[in-house]
Design a protein around this motif. Structure first.
Motif, short mmCIF file in Angstrom:
data_model
loop_
_atom_site.label_atom_id
_atom_site.label_comp_id
_atom_site.label_asym_id
_atom_site.label_seq_id
_atom_site.Cartn_x
_atom_site.Cartn_y
_atom_site.Cartn_z
N GLU A 203 -4.95 15.15 -5.43
CA GLU A 203 -4.21 14.36 -6.32
C GLU A 203 -2.90 15.50 -6.58
OE1 GLU A 203 -6.32 13.44 -9.82
OE2 GLU A 203 -7.99 12.84 -8.66
N ASN B 66 -3.17 7.97 2.19
CA ASN B 66 -3.91 7.16 1.66
C ASN B 66 -3.91 5.58 1.97
OD1 ASN B 66 -5.13 8.39 -1.02
ND2 ASN B 66 -3.28 9.44 -0.83
N PHE C 56 1.09 4.02 -3.47
CA PHE C 56 0.71 5.45 -3.22
C PHE C 56 2.04 6.44 -3.23
CE2 PHE C 56 -3.10 3.47 -1.56
CZ PHE C 56 -4.06 4.06 -2.18
N ASN D 189 0.92 -1.17 0.01
CA ASN D 189 -0.03 0.03 -0.05
C ASN D 189 0.92 1.23 -0.15
OD1 ASN D 189 -3.33 -0.08 0.52
ND2 ASN D 189 -2.23 -2.00 1.25
N TRP E 185 -8.84 8.34 2.43
CA TRP E 185 -8.70 9.24 1.25
C TRP E 185 -8.05 10.70 1.42
CZ3 TRP E 185 -8.30 9.36 -3.90
CH2 TRP E 185 -8.75 10.24 -4.45
N ARG F 29 -10.46 -0.06 -1.92
CA ARG F 29 -10.28 -0.18 -0.71
C ARG F 29 -11.32 -1.04 0.04
NH1 ARG F 29 -6.20 0.20 0.98
NH2 ARG F 29 -5.59 2.36 0.74
N ARG G 169 -10.98 8.79 -9.79
CA ARG G 169 -9.97 8.41 -8.82
C ARG G 169 -10.91 8.20 -7.77
NH1 ARG G 169 -4.45 9.58 -8.52
NH2 ARG G 169 -4.55 9.92 -10.82
N TYR H 251 -10.69 4.51 -5.96
CA TYR H 251 -10.00 4.44 -4.47
C TYR H 251 -11.07 3.84 -3.48
CZ TYR H 251 -8.01 5.59 0.27
OH TYR H 251 -7.63 5.13 1.31
N TYR H 252 -12.20 4.11 -3.41
CA TYR H 252 -13.30 3.55 -2.47
C TYR H 252 -13.43 2.30 -2.98
CZ TYR H 252 -13.53 7.53 0.79
OH TYR H 252 -13.04 8.59 1.33
#
Length: 414
Positions: free
Chosen positions: A271, A263, A220, A216, A267, A296, A288, A292-293
């Motif tokens: 960006e 991240n 990121f 992770n 969130w 995740r 985006r 992400y969600y």
């Protein structure tokens, strides 16, 4: 002290590391923002070495605040903001005192984010893991976990507010209490479920959680750099005039490290664009956010499912399926409050080219092919002349029609 008495070197090392690293980064951030390295301020630098930088900064800000207004001073610069409710431009004069206080305020916001995600989040994770492994809860540890959770929630709240202010820099942004309420519930549930999922997974597969966290963090961390290299951009100029290319690269690495740490748990709401002078990409897209969600939620589902199948005998007195369902529902509720915030409580929702309702309708029905992106924040006019700022276009249209009518009457008379 308990770790030292029990000869638990690993836990004691983790605890000391997560205490010292954010503290050092906070001192470096305060020194960097206020540019103390190029000024003759040995006492301030010495206090930073003693980890007393926030104390002297707070004292200095209080002195400036109480002395403000005693002597009249000319303004340093002009700030022009657009009021969305009244639809007109506001011109503000910013004096030297107000500018200095704004610098202190921004510095404290950045240090709050650093302390939350580099200090409080690892501490909360370690303390919750130790509580589960020891199979009892100490009152001191419970109080510490509550304080760290409040600190992390506040840091995430600051991230959301800063992202709005940066994205809509030319607009006077005011958040209502309902917006703060939605953000607090959204961030608290998101962080709590994420930390709990990681801790439960670590109790079943201890060594694998290191791989999950490292992947992770690396993903990121290198994501902004990969986009930077794909665009073939150059290092952002103007980050700090006194820094060389190497110094700029080090600062950007620290910035992307903080971005990656945020991240991993929630969130970040921004960006990164390393080729830009402001380091922030203002054209935030719904795509985006949705990716992400969605990713995740899928990751949390996989981790909590693996915990369910590989859990130890300690959880035989716990309803494991109920725990799994509660964590998934808790994260879903966090996403729901996030959607409510963007749909109803966002201070600049009238500037959205597409809102949450439009995005969901597009995904479900597949009728639209336009990209789901926010309107350019530099353009303060809502689409199709809607909203308070659309009155200007309406007045101009009426004036044009009246002028054409008068010209037509003149031609007929002639």
């Amino acid at each position: 002290m308990d770790y030292h008495k029990s000869n638990d070197v690993i836990w004691m090392s983790f605890t000391i590391t997560f205490m010292l690293v954010p503290a050092v980064l906070i001192q470096l951030t305060l020194t960097f923002i206020h540019r103390d390295l190029g000024r003759d301020r040995p006492l301030v630098l010495f206090l930073h070495l003693l980890q007393l930088g926030p104390v002297i900064r707070c004292f200095e800000a209080l002195v400036i605040y109480f002395k403000a207004g005693q002597n009249e001073e000319p303004y340093v610069t002009l700030s022009r903001k657009t009021n969305l409710q009244k639809g007109r431009e506001i011109e503000l004069e910013i004096g030297q005192t107000e500018r200095t206080l704004a610098t202190h305020r921004n510095a404290f916001k950045r240090t709050a984010v650093i302390q939350a995600f580099l200090g409080s989040t690892p501490q909360l994770t370690l303390q919750l893991y130790a509580t589960i492994q020891e199979k009892y809860i100490l009152s001191d540890r419970l109080a510490l976990m509550i304080i760290t959770l409040i600190s992390i929630t506040y840091g995430a709240l600051v991230c959301s507010v800063l992202a709005i202010q940066i994205t809509y820099d030319s607009i006077k942004v005011r958040l209502r209490p309902a917006a703060y309420l939605c953000m607090v519930v959204w961030r608290a549930l998101e962080i709590t479920t994420r930390v709990t999922t990681l801790v439960l997974f670590s109790t079943a597969l201890t060594h694998w959680v290191i791989l999950v966290g490292a992947l992770n963090l690396l993903f990121f961390f290198f994501l902004p750099w990969a986009e930077f290299w794909a665009r073939r951009g150059s290092l952002a100029e103007g980050v700090e005039n006194n820094l060389s290319k190497l110094g700029t690269a080090v600062v950007l690495c620290m910035f992307t490290l903080l971005y990656a740490c945020i991240n991993v748990f929630c969130w970040s709401a921004v960006e990164l664009d390393l080729a830009d002078q402001e380091l922030i990409d203002r054209k935030q897209s719904w795509l985006r956010l949705a990716l992400y969600y969605s990713g995740r939620f899928l990751e949390n589902f996989v981790l909590i499912t693996l915990w369910y199948f590989f859990k130890s005998d300690f959880y035989q007195y716990v309803c494991a399926p109920l725990v799994v369902v509660q964590l998934l529902i808790g994260y879903s509720v966090a996403v729901l409050f996030m959607l409510l915030f963007y749909q109803f409580c966002h201070p600049c929702r009238s500037l959205f080219k597409f809102n949450v309702h439009d995005c969901l309708h597009c995904v479900c029905c597949r009728r639209r092919e336009e990209p789901l992106e926010l309107l350019d924040p530099q353009n303060c006019l809502p689409p199709d002349g809607a909203g308070p700022l659309g009155e200007r276009e309406h007045v101009m249209l009426v004036d044009t029609i009246m002028l054409d009518t008068e010209n037509l009457h003149m031609e007929r008379k002639t």
